[in-house]
Write a protein that holds these residues in place. Structure first.
Motif, PDB file in Angstrom:
ATOM      1  N   LEU A 108       0.825  -1.213   0.000  1.00  0.00           N
ATOM      2  CA  LEU A 108       0.000   0.000   0.000  1.00  0.00           C
ATOM      3  C   LEU A 108       0.856   1.259   0.000  1.00  0.00           C
ATOM      4  O   LEU A 108       0.599   2.211  -0.758  1.00  0.00           O
ATOM      5  N   LEU A 109       1.900   1.306   0.827  1.00  0.00           N
ATOM      6  CA  LEU A 109       2.776   2.478   0.890  1.00  0.00           C
ATOM      7  C   LEU A 109       3.549   2.665  -0.416  1.00  0.00           C
ATOM      8  O   LEU A 109       3.772   3.806  -0.864  1.00  0.00           O
ATOM      9  N   GLU A 110       3.980   1.570  -1.045  1.00  0.00           N
ATOM     10  CA  GLU A 110       4.676   1.686  -2.333  1.00  0.00           C
ATOM     11  C   GLU A 110       3.756   2.231  -3.406  1.00  0.00           C
ATOM     12  O   GLU A 110       4.175   3.053  -4.238  1.00  0.00           O
ATOM     13  N   ARG A 112       1.250   4.224  -2.960  1.00  0.00           N
ATOM     14  CA  ARG A 112       0.971   5.646  -2.675  1.00  0.00           C
ATOM     15  C   ARG A 112       2.209   6.519  -2.759  1.00  0.00           C
ATOM     16  O   ARG A 112       2.106   7.742  -2.603  1.00  0.00           O
ATOM     17  N   GLY A 113       3.378   5.953  -2.974  1.00  0.00           N
ATOM     18  CA  GLY A 113       4.601   6.747  -3.122  1.00  0.00           C
ATOM     19  C   GLY A 113       5.244   7.150  -1.815  1.00  0.00           C
ATOM     20  O   GLY A 113       5.985   8.142  -1.767  1.00  0.00           O
ATOM     21  N   VAL A 114       5.017   6.400  -0.750  1.00  0.00           N
ATOM     22  CA  VAL A 114       5.611   6.707   0.557  1.00  0.00           C
ATOM     23  C   VAL A 114       6.943   5.956   0.657  1.00  0.00           C
ATOM     24  O   VAL A 114       6.989   4.729   0.559  1.00  0.00           O
ATOM     25  N   LYS A 115       8.032   6.703   0.870  1.00  0.00           N
ATOM     26  CA  LYS A 115       9.361   6.102   0.928  1.00  0.00           C
ATOM     27  C   LYS A 115      10.073   6.316   2.258  1.00  0.00           C
ATOM     28  O   LYS A 115      11.191   5.828   2.440  1.00  0.00           O
ATOM     29  N   ASP A 175      -3.782   8.765   9.192  1.00  0.00           N
ATOM     30  CA  ASP A 175      -4.932   8.151   8.544  1.00  0.00           C
ATOM     31  C   ASP A 175      -4.439   7.398   7.310  1.00  0.00           C
ATOM     32  O   ASP A 175      -4.132   8.001   6.273  1.00  0.00           O
ATOM     33  N   LEU A 176      -4.323   6.072   7.401  1.00  0.00           N
ATOM     34  CA  LEU A 176      -3.822   5.268   6.294  1.00  0.00           C
ATOM     35  C   LEU A 176      -4.835   5.116   5.167  1.00  0.00           C
ATOM     36  O   LEU A 176      -4.498   4.602   4.104  1.00  0.00           O
ATOM     37  N   SER A 178      -6.344   7.788   3.890  1.00  0.00           N
ATOM     38  CA  SER A 178      -6.412   9.103   3.259  1.00  0.00           C
ATOM     39  C   SER A 178      -6.024   9.016   1.778  1.00  0.00           C
ATOM     40  O   SER A 178      -5.184   8.208   1.372  1.00  0.00           O
ATOM     41  N   LYS A 179      -6.634   9.888   0.977  1.00  0.00           N
ATOM     42  CA  LYS A 179      -6.307   9.938  -0.445  1.00  0.00           C
ATOM     43  C   LYS A 179      -4.945  10.578  -0.693  1.00  0.00           C
ATOM     44  O   LYS A 179      -4.311  10.319  -1.711  1.00  0.00           O
ATOM     45  N   HIS A 180      -4.509  11.447   0.248  1.00  0.00           N
ATOM     46  CA  HIS A 180      -3.211  12.120   0.139  1.00  0.00           C
ATOM     47  C   HIS A 180      -2.269  11.569   1.208  1.00  0.00           C
ATOM     48  O   HIS A 180      -1.715  12.308   2.026  1.00  0.00           O
ATOM     49  N   LEU A 181      -2.099  10.265   1.197  1.00  0.00           N
ATOM     50  CA  LEU A 181      -1.311   9.609   2.245  1.00  0.00           C
ATOM     51  C   LEU A 181       0.156  10.023   2.190  1.00  0.00           C
ATOM     52  O   LEU A 181       0.778  10.281   3.225  1.00  0.00           O
ATOM     53  N   ALA A 182       0.743  10.088   1.011  1.00  0.00           N
ATOM     54  CA  ALA A 182       2.162  10.457   0.885  1.00  0.00           C
ATOM     55  C   ALA A 182       2.410  11.870   1.410  1.00  0.00           C
ATOM     56  O   ALA A 182       3.389  12.114   2.129  1.00  0.00           O
ATOM     57  N   ARG A 183       1.519  12.800   1.063  1.00  0.00           N
ATOM     58  CA  ARG A 183       1.690  14.184   1.536  1.00  0.00           C
ATOM     59  C   ARG A 183       1.541  14.264   3.046  1.00  0.00           C
ATOM     60  O   ARG A 183       2.317  14.958   3.722  1.00  0.00           O
TER      61      ARG A 183
END
Length: 361
Positions: A108-110, A112-115, A175-176, A178-183
């Protein structure tokens, strides 16, 4: 009426709020002096550690706040180096094992672009593998920051222990869904927070690290000060002194309040006291006064009735003499004797009389 009262309170608080204006040139000089001090302290072995050493803002308030508050501060430049480790606590997905839950959230994090997340720990794994005290201490030392799924945020304190909160590594809620999770995660990781307690007048927030440039640190300081002044729940001027410091340096002042704020504080206290007094008088006036119905007969003077002392009819009892008291004490004892004892006593007296008669002859 309630909305109007709230609006007037907000207007009064905004009117009484203190405006803190920083001298950018002075702030930059203080930051450069602090960075020069850190460079002189660094050696070949500790050079890397000095580059990642945090820079903090120390706020000193005029008075202790009435209630505790946590202020989230977004920063224009990230205050954490890329080498810092961030841990995320997630909830247990239904019909999934802990390993499957971990893989699910990694994917899920990948997507959404969360690094910035380096480790994911499901709640079930936290309860089982990190139950011993030593495991909790090791977890605390392995990561620099902790995030938590907001769905399990309230369950964490009983499983983490007090050391996470003493070291100010409290997991921040995310909030996992959220639509803007990375931001949101980027703002949370690269931002900071200030904990204002009602037990003292000093509080501190991390706003930069030693590896940043002077301009970046200065921009973060200005953004943090303006956010704290805007979100601090207090009336009147509250900010007294602001310092910038590191873990090993002295505190360098970048803002000092004028002494004129003391008169403003006294005026606000007097205004609050007069408001409370006015409210108290108003409530006393609103209370219904008891109405007393009076008649003409009741208004006439009624003579006071004084009781007359009458002599008591009971005669005074005389105190009996000692002889009478002895006789009264002996009589009940004799009356208590059984008939056999009385007959024996009579025989003894009769025998004594006969003996006396024989002696007389």
């Amino acid at each position: 009426m309630r909305m109007r009262a709230l609006g007037t309170r907000e207007a009064d608080s905004m009117a009484d709020r203190q405006e803190v204006t920083l001298d950018r040139a002075q702030v930059k000089k203080a930051v450069q002096a602090l960075q020069a001090f850190l460079k002189t302290k660094s050696t070949g072995e500790s050079l890397f550690l000095e580059d990642t050493q945090p820079i903090n803002l120390l706020f000193t308030l005029w008075k202790i706040p009435r209630e505790a508050q946590t202020i989230r501060i977004p920063l224009p430049h990230g205050q954490r180096p890329d080498t810092e480790e961030v841990c995320l606590f997630t909830r247990d997905e239904p019909k999934m094992s802990p390993d499957q839950t971990q893989r699910f959230y990694k994917k899920l994090l990948e997507e959404r672009g969360v690094k910035s997340i380096s480790e994911i720990i499901p709640f079930r794994t936290l309860k089982t593998e990190y139950k011993p005290y030593e495991a909790k201490r090791r977890l605390l030392g392995n990561f620099d920051m902790f995030l938590s799924d907001q769905r399990v945020r309230r369950l964490l304190p009983s499983h983490l222990g007090k050391h996470f909160y003493e070291r100010k590594k409290t997991p921040l809620s995310v909030d996992l869904q959220s639509k803007h999770l990375a931001r949101d995660i980027q703002r949370m990781v690269q931002g900071t927070s200030l904990t204002v307690t009602n037990k003292g007048c000093c509080c501190m927030a991390r706003i930069a690290h030693a590896g940043m440039t002077a301009d970046e640190v200065t921009a973060n300081i200005e953004a943090a000060v303006q956010t704290v002044v805007a979100k601090l729940r207090a009336k009147g001027p509250m900010m007294k002194v602001i310092h910038v410091k590191s873990q090993t340096s002295v505190a360098l002042p970048i803002y000092t309040s004028d002494l004129s704020h003391i008169s403003v504080l006294a005026a606000s206290k007097n205004r609050d006291a007069s408001r409370k007094k006015g409210k108290k008088n108003q409530t006393e006036e609103e209370k219904p006064k008891p109405t007393v119905e009076t008649n003409e007969e009741e208004e006439e003077d009624i003579p006071q009735l004084v009781p007359i002392e009458t002599p008591s009819k009971k005669p005074k009892l005389e105190k009996p003499s000692r002889k009478n008291r002895i006789q009264k004490a002996v009589k009940p004892a004799a009356a208590k004797k059984s008939p056999k004892a009385q007959s024996r006593a009579g025989r003894k007296t009769e025998l004594k009389g006969r003996r006396r008669g024989l002696k007389g002859k």
